[in-house]
Structures are given as C-alpha cells and as structure tokens.
Design a protein around this motif. Structure first.
Motif, PDB file in Angstrom:
ATOM      1  N   ASP A  43       0.851  -1.204   0.000  1.00 50.43           N
ATOM      2  CA  ASP A  43       0.000   0.000   0.000  1.00 50.43           C
ATOM      3  C   ASP A  43       0.878   1.242   0.000  1.00 50.43           C
ATOM      4  O   ASP A  43       1.504   1.561   1.023  1.00 50.43           O
ATOM      5  CB  ASP A  43      -0.900  -0.015   1.244  1.00 50.43           C
ATOM      6  N   PRO A  44       0.969   1.976  -1.103  1.00 53.13           N
ATOM      7  CA  PRO A  44       1.857   3.147  -1.159  1.00 53.13           C
ATOM      8  C   PRO A  44       1.424   4.294  -0.264  1.00 53.13           C
ATOM      9  O   PRO A  44       2.210   5.201   0.000  1.00 53.13           O
ATOM     10  CB  PRO A  44       1.797   3.545  -2.642  1.00 53.13           C
ATOM     11  N   SER A  45       0.197   4.246   0.224  1.00 56.69           N
ATOM     12  CA  SER A  45      -0.281   5.345   1.075  1.00 56.69           C
ATOM     13  C   SER A  45       0.113   5.160   2.537  1.00 56.69           C
ATOM     14  O   SER A  45      -0.144   6.041   3.356  1.00 56.69           O
ATOM     15  CB  SER A  45      -1.804   5.471   0.958  1.00 56.69           C
ATOM     16  N   HIS A  46       0.725   4.016   2.870  1.00 55.49           N
ATOM     17  CA  HIS A  46       1.151   3.757   4.247  1.00 55.49           C
ATOM     18  C   HIS A  46       2.604   3.305   4.255  1.00 55.49           C
ATOM     19  O   HIS A  46       3.112   2.797   3.247  1.00 55.49           O
ATOM     20  CB  HIS A  46       0.275   2.673   4.898  1.00 55.49           C
ATOM     21  N   THR A  47       3.256   3.485   5.381  1.00 56.15           N
ATOM     22  CA  THR A  47       4.632   3.008   5.548  1.00 56.15           C
ATOM     23  C   THR A  47       4.654   1.791   6.456  1.00 56.15           C
ATOM     24  O   THR A  47       3.981   1.764   7.500  1.00 56.15           O
ATOM     25  CB  THR A  47       5.548   4.103   6.115  1.00 56.15           C
ATOM     26  N   ALA A  48       5.430   0.801   6.049  1.00 55.03           N
ATOM     27  CA  ALA A  48       5.546  -0.419   6.838  1.00 55.03           C
ATOM     28  C   ALA A  48       6.738  -0.388   7.778  1.00 55.03           C
ATOM     29  O   ALA A  48       6.918  -1.309   8.585  1.00 55.03           O
ATOM     30  CB  ALA A  48       5.654  -1.625   5.907  1.00 55.03           C
ATOM     31  N   LEU A  49       7.576   0.653   7.681  1.00 55.67           N
ATOM     32  CA  LEU A  49       8.813   0.676   8.459  1.00 55.67           C
ATOM     33  C   LEU A  49       8.587   0.631   9.971  1.00 55.67           C
ATOM     34  O   LEU A  49       9.324  -0.065  10.680  1.00 55.67           O
ATOM     35  CB  LEU A  49       9.649   1.892   8.079  1.00 55.67           C
ATOM     36  N   PRO A  50       7.613   1.342  10.526  1.00 59.33           N
ATOM     37  CA  PRO A  50       7.401   1.226  11.979  1.00 59.33           C
ATOM     38  C   PRO A  50       7.063  -0.197  12.419  1.00 59.33           C
ATOM     39  O   PRO A  50       7.559  -0.671  13.447  1.00 59.33           O
ATOM     40  CB  PRO A  50       6.234   2.185  12.247  1.00 59.33           C
ATOM     41  N   ALA A  51       6.239  -0.897  11.646  1.00 58.33           N
ATOM     42  CA  ALA A  51       5.897  -2.278  12.008  1.00 58.33           C
ATOM     43  C   ALA A  51       7.111  -3.186  11.885  1.00 58.33           C
ATOM     44  O   ALA A  51       7.321  -4.091  12.709  1.00 58.33           O
ATOM     45  CB  ALA A  51       4.763  -2.788  11.125  1.00 58.33           C
ATOM     46  N   ILE A  52       7.947  -2.947  10.859  1.00 62.65           N
ATOM     47  CA  ILE A  52       9.163  -3.747  10.694  1.00 62.65           C
ATOM     48  C   ILE A  52      10.104  -3.516  11.867  1.00 62.65           C
ATOM     49  O   ILE A  52      10.689  -4.460  12.420  1.00 62.65           O
ATOM     50  CB  ILE A  52       9.843  -3.399   9.354  1.00 62.65           C
ATOM     51  N   ALA A  53      10.273  -2.240  12.261  1.00 62.02           N
ATOM     52  CA  ALA A  53      11.129  -1.935  13.405  1.00 62.02           C
ATOM     53  C   ALA A  53      10.587  -2.561  14.681  1.00 62.02           C
ATOM     54  O   ALA A  53      11.342  -3.078  15.514  1.00 62.02           O
ATOM     55  CB  ALA A  53      11.268  -0.427  13.565  1.00 62.02           C
ATOM     56  N   ALA A  54       9.265  -2.546  14.848  1.00 62.08           N
ATOM     57  CA  ALA A  54       8.658  -3.159  16.034  1.00 62.08           C
ATOM     58  C   ALA A  54       8.888  -4.668  16.038  1.00 62.08           C
ATOM     59  O   ALA A  54       9.120  -5.270  17.098  1.00 62.08           O
ATOM     60  CB  ALA A  54       7.167  -2.849  16.085  1.00 62.08           C
ATOM     61  N   ALA A  55       8.859  -5.296  14.866  1.00 65.64           N
ATOM     62  CA  ALA A  55       9.115  -6.735  14.776  1.00 65.64           C
ATOM     63  C   ALA A  55      10.554  -7.051  15.168  1.00 65.64           C
ATOM     64  O   ALA A  55      10.814  -8.003  15.910  1.00 65.64           O
ATOM     65  CB  ALA A  55       8.827  -7.222  13.357  1.00 65.64           C
ATOM     66  N   GLU A  56      11.491  -6.244  14.675  1.00 65.13           N
ATOM     67  CA  GLU A  56      12.893  -6.457  15.024  1.00 65.13           C
ATOM     68  C   GLU A  56      13.127  -6.198  16.503  1.00 65.13           C
ATOM     69  O   GLU A  56      13.887  -6.917  17.169  1.00 65.13           O
ATOM     70  CB  GLU A  56      13.782  -5.546  14.180  1.00 65.13           C
ATOM     71  N   ARG A  57      12.457  -5.194  17.048  1.00 65.96           N
ATOM     72  CA  ARG A  57      12.599  -4.904  18.477  1.00 65.96           C
ATOM     73  C   ARG A  57      12.095  -6.090  19.315  1.00 65.96           C
ATOM     74  O   ARG A  57      12.710  -6.450  20.320  1.00 65.96           O
ATOM     75  CB  ARG A  57      11.826  -3.621  18.812  1.00 65.96           C
ATOM     76  N   ALA A  58      10.997  -6.682  18.898  1.00 66.39           N
ATOM     77  CA  ALA A  58      10.476  -7.844  19.629  1.00 66.39           C
ATOM     78  C   ALA A  58      11.427  -9.032  19.516  1.00 66.39           C
ATOM     79  O   ALA A  58      11.598  -9.802  20.478  1.00 66.39           O
ATOM     80  CB  ALA A  58       9.093  -8.216  19.093  1.00 66.39           C
ATOM     81  N   LEU A  59      12.063  -9.190  18.361  1.00 64.45           N
ATOM     82  CA  LEU A  59      13.047 -10.270  18.213  1.00 64.45           C
ATOM     83  C   LEU A  59      14.225 -10.070  19.149  1.00 64.45           C
ATOM     84  O   LEU A  59      14.721 -11.023  19.767  1.00 64.45           O
ATOM     85  CB  LEU A  59      13.536 -10.334  16.765  1.00 64.45           C
ATOM     86  N   ARG A  60      14.683  -8.844  19.260  1.00 63.32           N
ATOM     87  CA  ARG A  60      15.808  -8.573  20.163  1.00 63.32           C
ATOM     88  C   ARG A  60      15.399  -8.784  21.618  1.00 63.32           C
ATOM     89  O   ARG A  60      16.193  -9.251  22.438  1.00 63.32           O
ATOM     90  CB  ARG A  60      16.330  -7.159  19.942  1.00 63.32           C
ATOM     91  N   ALA A  61      14.162  -8.447  21.959  1.00 59.07           N
ATOM     92  CA  ALA A  61      13.676  -8.720  23.312  1.00 59.07           C
ATOM     93  C   ALA A  61      13.619 -10.229  23.564  1.00 59.07           C
ATOM     94  O   ALA A  61      13.913 -10.701  24.673  1.00 59.07           O
ATOM     95  CB  ALA A  61      12.301  -8.095  23.514  1.00 59.07           C
ATOM     96  N   ALA A  62      13.263 -11.001  22.529  1.00 61.39           N
ATOM     97  CA  ALA A  62      13.250 -12.457  22.670  1.00 61.39           C
ATOM     98  C   ALA A  62      14.657 -12.992  22.896  1.00 61.39           C
ATOM     99  O   ALA A  62      14.858 -13.920  23.695  1.00 61.39           O
ATOM    100  CB  ALA A  62      12.632 -13.094  21.426  1.00 61.39           C
ATOM    101  N   GLU A  63      15.636 -12.422  22.209  1.00 59.95           N
ATOM    102  CA  GLU A  63      17.027 -12.838  22.414  1.00 59.95           C
ATOM    103  C   GLU A  63      17.487 -12.515  23.830  1.00 59.95           C
ATOM    104  O   GLU A  63      18.189 -13.316  24.467  1.00 59.95           O
ATOM    105  CB  GLU A  63      17.928 -12.155  21.387  1.00 59.95           C
TER     106      GLU A  63
END
Length: 432
Positions: A219-239
């Motif tokens: 969807d060009p009208s929205h950015t996925a970067l915040p959700a991607i960053a949140a996913a990576e942040r959760a992965l680091r919390a899991a580590e």
C-alpha cells in the motif's frame, strides 16, 4: 547611705545576671531554632534537587538504552549505512550518562556537605538534560535518513528471515523449565518460567508485526517501516529473554551441584569456630557461643530442604558464613582468615550472582529510579572485582558487598512497586 547603696547593689546585680542570662538564653534559642529551620530547609532543597536530577538521569538512561537498540536495529535492518552518526551519539550519551551517575553518587552520599550536594545535583540535572536533548536530535536525524533511504520490502524480507532463524534456534523455550520443575521447587524455577513466557510473547509479537508489515508494504499510502522496526525490536527482546533463561537455568544447576559442598564447608567453619571459642573469654565468648548455636541450627534447617531449593540454600549458607565471620571478629589469625575466605568465596559469589540477576529483573519490572540503578551498577562493579582480584579475603569482601548492593536494589524496586498506583510493572533499566 553606703549601706543602702550596698543593699541596692546586692539586689540589682543578681537581678541583672538573672535577666541577662535569660535574655542570652532566649537569643541563643531563637538563633538555634532559626539555624535548624534554615538547615532543614537547605536539606529539603538539596533533596528536591537530587530527586529532580535523578528523574532526568533515569530519562537519559532509558534514552541511551533505546538508542543502543536503535543502533542495532539500523545495522540489522538498514545495512548500517545511516547508523554512524547514531553510534557516535550513543557513545557521547553513554559517557555523559556514566559521568552523571558518578556525580549523582556523590550528591546522594550523606558525607557530602548539603550545599555541595545541591550544586552537584543541579549540575547533574543540567548535564543529563543536555545529553538527552542531543540523543533526541540524533534519533530524529536518523529517522529522516531511514525514511529517505530504506526499502520496506527488502527490510521485511530481512526481518522475516531473522524471525525464522531465531524461532528455529530457540525451539521450545519451556523444555529447560520442565527439566527444572522435576528437580526443584517452583520458587527456584520462577525466573526460568518468566523468561520462557517472555520468549513466547516476544516471538508471537514479532510474528504479528511482520504480518502487519506485509499488509502495508503493497500500500503506497502507508509506511511499513514502523511495524518492521517493532518486529525487530520484539526479536531482540526475545534474544534478551533467551539469555536470561539460560543464565537462570545455569544458576539453578550450578547451585544444585554446589549445595552439598557448601553445606560441608559451612559445617567445617562451625567446627573451626568452636575451636576458636576456647581462646576467647567473657562476653565475646558468650556471643560467639550463641552465634555458633544459631548457625548450627540454621544449617540443619537449610540441609533439610536444600536439595529442592538449591539457590536459596546456597544463598542462606553464604549469609550464615557472613554472620559467623562477624561473630569471630579478631579471634582468627591471618592464616585462618585466608583459609576461611577461600572456602566461603564460591558460595558468596554464587549468592551475589543470583541476587544481582533478580535485582536486574526487579529493576526492569518496577521502573525504579536512579538510586536503584546506582545500586545495581555498584553490585555489578563489586562482583566483577570479586571475580578478578587475587586475594581471597578481598574477593570475599567484594562478593559480600555486591550482595548488599543487590539486596538494596531489590528493596528499592519493591518500594517503587508499592508506591505506584496498582503496584503494576513498568519498564526500567540500569546504568552500564
């Protein structure tokens, strides 16, 4: 006439002395009350300045931790090209935070004069605020760089690959927990259970954010970067939770292996104390006899259920040895102190490590302030010194100091939880 004058003077002089002394007493009392009020006011103002400095310092400490995570995210998600300014900002902020915490210790030290403590606290607050402003500026600049240069589709593929790698590596986080639960009481496996639950939650949250990001990429009208960053942040919390799980499991297993030896070592220390008691007299002998009896009874109690509660047992033995050493005082020779320190050191180190691990967990859950964070940092420093110093007596003193600092930190965290409405948890971090 002379007799009348003498009689008058005989009456006037005592009256003048009495009234003069009374007046002087009143003046001194008023001066003392005003000085006490002024001193109390100065202390209150210094305490207020320390509290404000501590609040700003906690904000900076949290901001540095977030910045550290953001540097890692930039390297993992965006190739690290835009992270160089962020890394420099992190380094400057870490140095500023560490200096500020050192100054805060001096401001909170009861030996520091009140006016100096207030000046130091004011300086800490200003320095922390400047560093906090610099961190926020660096994060805004990095966010602008990410928006201009990052490809959401490529970053989504990278974070999803990391999710699969981490998921496969961790496997079943409750496998270690089930193993412990067969061997020890629930209290002993509590930290492992908490870490396993945190892993499951973070893995699930990361998956949810990845799925949300996938729906936004097209969807060009929205950015996925915040959700991607949140996913990576959760992965680091899991580590992080995975590391806590492994460390907590290791502490329990090491305590289980060391428990019998610690009990035997404590019994030997009690027998040694009985021998030393013959060389002292009077009140010291009576006090030592009472402590020996109490230690013997306590050791019997620890032995009875220590196999199911090894961490608690090793900790209790270490504290028992501390009390026994205090009771012995100067009754031992230097050689006896050295020999006793060598046998007490492993248990003291294990007790300090376990208490520090729980203090760090309590700090993360309670959102306690600067004092608790300082105590955790002090415990880490003392434990590191205990592990590296060559003299067993000095190492034992450092390990016991680490245990005291960790205990203080846990008490401050408990107080913070009680003081918060509902007593719930809040995020918290510790310096260094």
């Amino acid at each position: 006439m002379i007799e009348i004058a003498g009689a008058a003077l005989g009456w006037v002089i005592p009256a003048v002395v009495v009234f003069g002394a009374s007046a002087l007493l009143i003046v001194v009392t008023v001066w003392a009350v005003r000085r006490a009020r002024a001193g109390a006011g100065a202390r209150a103002r210094a305490e207020d300045e320390r509290n404000r400095a501590g609040t700003t310092l906690v904000e900076l400490d949290d901001a540095v931790a977030d910045l550290d995570l953001e540097v890692g995210l930039s390297g993992a998600l965006y190739g690290g090209d835009g992270a160089a300014p962020l890394r420099r900002a992190r380094m400057r902020a870490q140095h500023a935070r560490d200096r500020a915490f050192d100054d805060y210790r001096r401001a909170a030290d009861p030996a520091t004069p009140v006016p100096e403590a207030r000046r130091i606290a004011h300086r800490v607050r200003e320095q922390a605020q400047r560093a906090l402003t610099a961190v926020q500026s660096a994060r805004r600049a990095h966010a602008s760089w990410v928006a201009a240069h990052a490809s959401a589709a490529d970053q989504l593929a990278a974070v999803e690959q990391r999710w699969h790698e981490l998921h496969d590596r961790i496997g079943d986080p409750r496998a270690l927990l089930r193993e412990l639960q067969r061997r020890v009481d629930p209290d002993e496996s509590r930290d492992v259970a908490d870490a396993a639950a945190a892993i499951e939650h973070c893995i699930s949250e990361s998956r949810r954010q990845i799925d949300a990001a996938r729906s936004l990429v097209a969807d060009p009208s929205h950015t996925a970067l915040p959700a991607i960053a949140a996913a990576e942040r959760a992965l680091r919390a899991a580590e992080d939770a995975e590391r806590r799980l492994e460390e907590s499991h290791r502490l329990v297993m090491q305590a289980a292996e060391a428990f019998a030896g610690e009990i035997d070592s404590a019994r030997e220390a009690i027998r040694g104390a009985l021998g030393l008691r013959e060389g002292v007299a009077g009140e010291q002998a009576e006090a030592l006899a009472r402590e020996i009896r109490a230690a013997d009874e306590e050791l019997s109690r620890i032995s009875s259920n220590g196999a199911r509660r090894p961490v608690a047992a090793v900790d209790a033995v270490a504290r028992l040895r501390t009390r026994l050493d205090l009771a012995l005082g100067d009754a031992r020779t230097a050689q006896q102190r050295m020999r006793g320190a060598r046998t007490a050191l492993p248990g003291a180190l294990a007790s300090a490590r376990a208490s520090l691990a729980r203090a760090e967990a309590d700090l993360a859950a309670s959102g306690a302030g600067a004092q608790a964070r300082v105590r955790v940092a002090d415990a880490r420093d003392a434990l590191a010194h205990a592990r590296t110093v060559g003299d067993p007596v000095e190492a034992l003193d450092a390990a016991r100091q680490a245990l005291r600092h960790a205990d203080d930190a846990r008490a401050l965290c408990a107080y913070a939880r009680l003081g918060r409405p509902g007593g719930g948890s809040a995020p918290g971090r510790s310096p260094r």
